[in-house]
Design an enzyme around this catalytic site. Structure first.
Site, PDB file in Angstrom:
ATOM      1  N   GLY A 168       0.825  -1.213   0.000  1.00  0.00           N
ATOM      2  CA  GLY A 168       0.000   0.000   0.000  1.00  0.00           C
ATOM      3  C   GLY A 168       0.849   1.249   0.000  1.00  0.00           C
ATOM      4  N   PRO A 169       0.233   2.414  -0.266  1.00  0.00           N
ATOM      5  CG  PRO A 169      -1.275   3.930  -1.161  1.00  0.00           C
ATOM      6  CD  PRO A 169      -1.201   2.592  -0.527  1.00  0.00           C
ATOM      7  N   PRO A 170       2.514   4.938   1.145  1.00  0.00           N
ATOM      8  CG  PRO A 170       4.423   6.166   0.627  1.00  0.00           C
ATOM      9  CD  PRO A 170       3.178   5.620   0.022  1.00  0.00           C
ATOM     10  CB  THR A 195      -2.071   3.120   4.010  1.00  0.00           C
ATOM     11  OG1 THR A 195      -0.969   2.280   3.668  1.00  0.00           O
ATOM     12  CG2 THR A 195      -2.360   4.068   2.858  1.00  0.00           C
ATOM     13  N   GLY A 196      -0.778   2.716   7.223  1.00  0.00           N
ATOM     14  CA  GLY A 196      -0.899   1.936   8.457  1.00  0.00           C
ATOM     15  C   GLY A 196      -0.347   0.531   8.384  1.00  0.00           C
ATOM     16  CE  LYS A 197       3.241  -0.124   3.434  1.00  0.00           C
ATOM     17  NZ  LYS A 197       2.763   1.257   3.244  1.00  0.00           N
ATOM     18  CB  THR A 198       4.812   0.174  10.335  1.00  0.00           C
ATOM     19  OG1 THR A 198       5.508   0.246   9.087  1.00  0.00           O
ATOM     20  CG2 THR A 198       5.785  -0.209  11.418  1.00  0.00           C
ATOM     21  CD  GLU A 208      -9.608  31.733  -6.414  1.00  0.00           C
ATOM     22  OE1 GLU A 208     -10.208  30.648  -6.350  1.00  0.00           O
ATOM     23  OE2 GLU A 208      -8.447  31.840  -6.868  1.00  0.00           O
ATOM     24  CG  HIS A 247     -11.877  28.760 -10.182  1.00  0.00           C
ATOM     25  ND1 HIS A 247     -11.578  28.035 -11.317  1.00  0.00           N
ATOM     26  CD2 HIS A 247     -10.716  29.383  -9.823  1.00  0.00           C
ATOM     27  CE1 HIS A 247     -10.310  28.223 -11.631  1.00  0.00           C
ATOM     28  NE2 HIS A 247      -9.763  29.043 -10.745  1.00  0.00           N
TER      29      HIS A 247
END
Length: 472
Positions: free
Chosen positions: A50-52, A54-57, A272, A275
């Site tokens: 997964g991307p940096p 995201t909670g892997k560690t 603005e 937009h």
């Protein structure tokens, strides 16, 4: 041997599928008989992708806290040394120690440091790294095998890992830990606001809607920034103002000095409002959250939108509407001040809308060129070396057709944006007048003023008093 990491599954939110997989492994370690009775064997390895941020560690720390078995944690870079044979020796030592304490868990963070594709000849590979990887492959599923040792690994670059490492029997499961959706972001915010004092009017669901694309680490940083701001302002609780300012700071940069120059300020105000009006009157665009003249980062003013739904699937109409909204600022400058007076303020907008239009043609098949992908995956890869080596197989005729289609999309949307500005000149003048006075307009204030001059589509209005008033 049984580390008290202070993290349990209750502290991990927004990644329910990954949590369920790990809960199963914890159950396997606690009650192996239940699974063995039906012939199931314990998985040898789980790869977290997964991307940096995201909670892997964090998941690995949670499983260490929950499992109640010996837990070995190390990084992929710890195996690699300049001395020959040290990496392979460390892998042997690690697994020997793990087998002595089985059942146990081994967590290898950033495994791409040691598990890179062998023999690729690119990306700085060397023989020492390959020997280390060979030893890791042998230990995970070689001649002797390793019963009772579960290897958990994490990486955000799965495309460069060796195929032998990814096969079943080594890493039996690949668990994707992606960016959280709206519900996941709300759960993560709830976890990170447990130890913070929030004002009663702070809605975590609204914050979750305002932060599409934020990872768990981003949301933790957001709540911490809001707490720092509240402390700096001498408040004893975090209010919606601190959270709004923190989101603006993270997304757009620090707040700059307010503009005092009359001509520039008026021009930015029209830009603005252009937009906001073009986006609101185009079907498929997200509703306006606020319009501000307070500079942030490189921007002299900003228009924010709240995504109506989770933006993982986007329709052709929504992409078209985003281009119309993005060109609204330049359209307002051109119609109101004349073509000689257009400024460099639209440079960022033009980059964004050109990228969207090109993606519509080359990636999403949303043009007359046809429904087929026109870019080699290696060309759009994040790996610089792969991009350099990729051969562009596109013909000159096809490249010309792509450029023509991109230009046609942008020309059509620009005409629509200019039409919205011409047809709503009175409303734009009124909105600019109020914006110059207040410097910031909320979405509800903006829609209330606009609805006095034209019909605002109901899908752009949240359930507020404004919506009831317009429906009546």
């Amino acid at each position: 041997m049984e580390p008290n990491t202070g993290v349990t599954f209750d502290d991990v939110a927004g990644v329910d599928e990954a949590k369920q997989d790990f809960q199963e492994i914890v159950d396997f370690l606690r009650t192996p008989g239940k699974f063995a009775a039906v012939g199931a064997r314990i998985p040898k390895g789980v790869l977290l992708v997964g991307p940096p941020g995201t909670g892997k560690t964090l998941l690995a720390r949670a499983i260490a806290g929950e499992a109640g078995v010996p837990f070995f944690s190390l990084s992929g870079s710890e195996f690699i040394e300049m001395f020959v044979g040290v990496g392979a020796s460390r892998v042997r030592d690690l697994f020997n120690k793990a087998k002595e304490n089985s059942p146990c868990l081994v967590f290898i963070d950033e495994i791409d440091a040691v598990g890179r594709q062998r023999g690729a000849g690119i990306g700085g590979g060397n023989d020492e790294r390959e020997q280390t990887l060979n030893q890791l492959l042998t230990e995970m599923d070689g001649f002797t095998g390793n019963s009772g040792v579960i290897v958990i690994a994490a990486t955000n670059r799965p495309e460069i890992l060796d195929q032998a490492l990814l096969r079943p029997g080594r890493f039996d499961r690949q668990v994707t830990v992606g960016l959280p959706d709206v519900r996941g972001r709300e759960e993560i915010l709830r976890v990170h606001s447990n130890n913070k004092k929030l004002e009663t009017d702070v809605s975590l669901s609204v914050i979750a809607m305002r932060t599409p694309g934020f990872s768990g680490a981003d949301l933790a940083n957001l709540m911490n920034e809001a707490a720092i701001l509240a402390g700096r302002r001498g408040k004893d609780k975090i209010t919606s103002k601190e959270i709004d300012d923190s989101i603006d700071r993270i997304v757009a940069g620090m707040e700059g000095t307010k503009m005092t120059d009359g001509k520039n300020k008026i021009l930015v105000a029209y830009h603005e409002v252009g937009h906001a009006v073009c986006a609101t009157l185009t079907p498929g665009h997200d509703p306006v959250q606020k319009v501000t003249l307070i500079p942030r980062g490189q921007s002299r003013g900003l228009t924010w939108f709240i995504p109506g739904e989770d933006p993982s699937l986007v329709s052709k109409q929504q992409l078209f509407a985003r281009i119309v909204g993005g060109l609204g600022g330049r359209a307002a400058e051109e119609i109101i001040f004349g073509e000689p007076e257009i400024t460099t303020g639209a440079a960022g907008d033009l980059q964004q809308i050109t990228q969207i239009a090109r993606q519509m043609v080359t990636m999403f098949g949303m043009s007359e060129v046809g429904p087929w992908a026109l870019i080699d995956p290696a060309v759009q890869s994040s790996d610089v070396v792969l991009r350099m080596l990729a051969r562009n197989s596109m013909s000159e005729k096809l490249a010309e057709d792509i450029d023509t289609s991109v230009r046609r999309i942008i020309d059509n949307t620009f005409e629509i944006a200019k039409m919205h500005v011409r047809n709503n000149r009175e409303a734009i003048d009124k909105l600019v007048e109020v914006l110059l006075e207040k410097e910031t307009l909320t979405g509800d204030e903006f829609r209330a003023i606009l609805s006095e001059f034209t019909i605002v589509p109901l899908d752009k209005i949240k359930k507020t008093g404004v919506r009831e008033m317009i429906e009546a």
